[in-house]
Scaffold this active site. Structure first.
Site, PDB file in Angstrom:
ATOM      1  N   SER A 145      24.090 -49.934 -47.260  1.00 12.23           N
ATOM      2  CA  SER A 145      24.560 -50.839 -46.220  1.00 12.23           C
ATOM      3  C   SER A 145      23.370 -51.381 -45.450  1.00 12.23           C
ATOM      4  CB  SER A 145      25.496 -50.102 -45.251  1.00 12.23           C
ATOM      5  OG  SER A 145      25.743 -50.863 -44.095  1.00 12.23           O
ATOM      6  N   TYR A 158      26.826 -43.480 -39.082  1.00  9.97           N
ATOM      7  CA  TYR A 158      26.863 -44.293 -40.300  1.00  9.97           C
ATOM      8  C   TYR A 158      25.466 -44.804 -40.652  1.00  9.97           C
ATOM      9  CZ  TYR A 158      28.458 -47.806 -43.660  1.00  9.97           C
ATOM     10  OH  TYR A 158      28.665 -48.547 -44.791  1.00  9.97           O
TER      11      TYR A 158
END
Length: 247
Positions: A145, A158
């Site tokens: 990501s 995250y």
């Protein structure tokens, strides 16, 4: 784009019950691969199996929680017993975790994000590496990501986990440089997925590209013809990028 011929090849896809994993597993099966579909959600796996069968493909369903690390070890043993090799690994499963100031994140929630996004992928490498090396053109792909680099406020668990995943995968790529195995990362960017909707509830999903747009490119990266190694495929720009080296 020409669909690669993956007949006779075996592919593991994690997080295969929905989103990127579901569509990638289906596309791999369409290309001829036997898909070992891994996810927690039995219903989603059964829907995937129906879709693969409708395309004339075949799948093996593995309904496990990736936090069950001994189950990952058993997966490797089962693949070795049945096929003796693994051609493709798509480490796609991930979790968003809490969107919260770091000081407010509960330890259990932080540990869970790290377990799914980082440790489970290490356990997959540990379990499946000999099988990937035994293939004539093993391919290991992991979904990362842009959050690994953006380090946005409140996205700590995250972002941290995806930065750790990148370090994990690039280390694995360095260790397999002199082999036939090719190891790469994928940055999907903003896609129309359930995780994206959780993270950005006010966003119009119709403005986003879909997993169906990305999956054929992942299948291409999984093919024997793909020779990139130690790279990040950045879907928003369509470019293969090499991680920046320190000065």
């Amino acid at each position: 784009m020409t669909t690669p011929d993956l007949k006779g090849r075996v592919a593991v896809v994690t997080g295969a019950s929905r989103g990127i994993g579901y569509v990638t597993a289906l596309e791999l099966a369409k290309a001829g691969a036997h898909v070992i579909a891994v996810a927690r959600t039995v219903g989603g796996l059964e829907e995937l199996d129906d879709a693969i069968r409708a395309e004339g493909g075949a799948a093996t369903l593995v309904p496990i929680d990736l936090k069950d690390f001994p189950a990952i070890d058993r997966l490797g043993a089962s693949i070795h017993e049945r096929w003796g090799k693994l051609d493709i690994l798509v480490g796609n499963a991930g979790m968003l975790g809490p969107i919260s100031p770091l000081g407010h994140v509960l330890p259990k929630a932080f540990d869970e994000v790290m377990a799914v996004n980082v440790t489970a992928n290490w356990r997959l490498i540990r379990s499946l590496d000999p099988l990937l090396r035994a293939a004539d053109a093993g391919r290991a792909l992991f979904v990362s990501s842009g959050a690994a680099h953006k380090t946005m406020a409140y996205w700590g668990p995250y972002s941290i986990s995806k930065a750790a995943l990148q370090a994990l995968v690039m280390t694995y790529a360095a260790e397999t440089l002199q082999t036939k195995l090719r190891v790469n990362l994928i940055n999907p960017g903003p896609l129309r997925t359930r995780m994206r909707a959780e993270a950005m509830p006010g966003e119009d999903p119709l403005t986003l590209r879909t997993p169906e747009d990305l999956a054929p490119l992942i299948v291409g990266m999984a093919s024997p013809e793909a020779q990139d190694h130690g790279m990040i495929f950045d879907f928003p720009t369509g470019k293969m990028l090499r991680p920046a080296a320190p000065a």
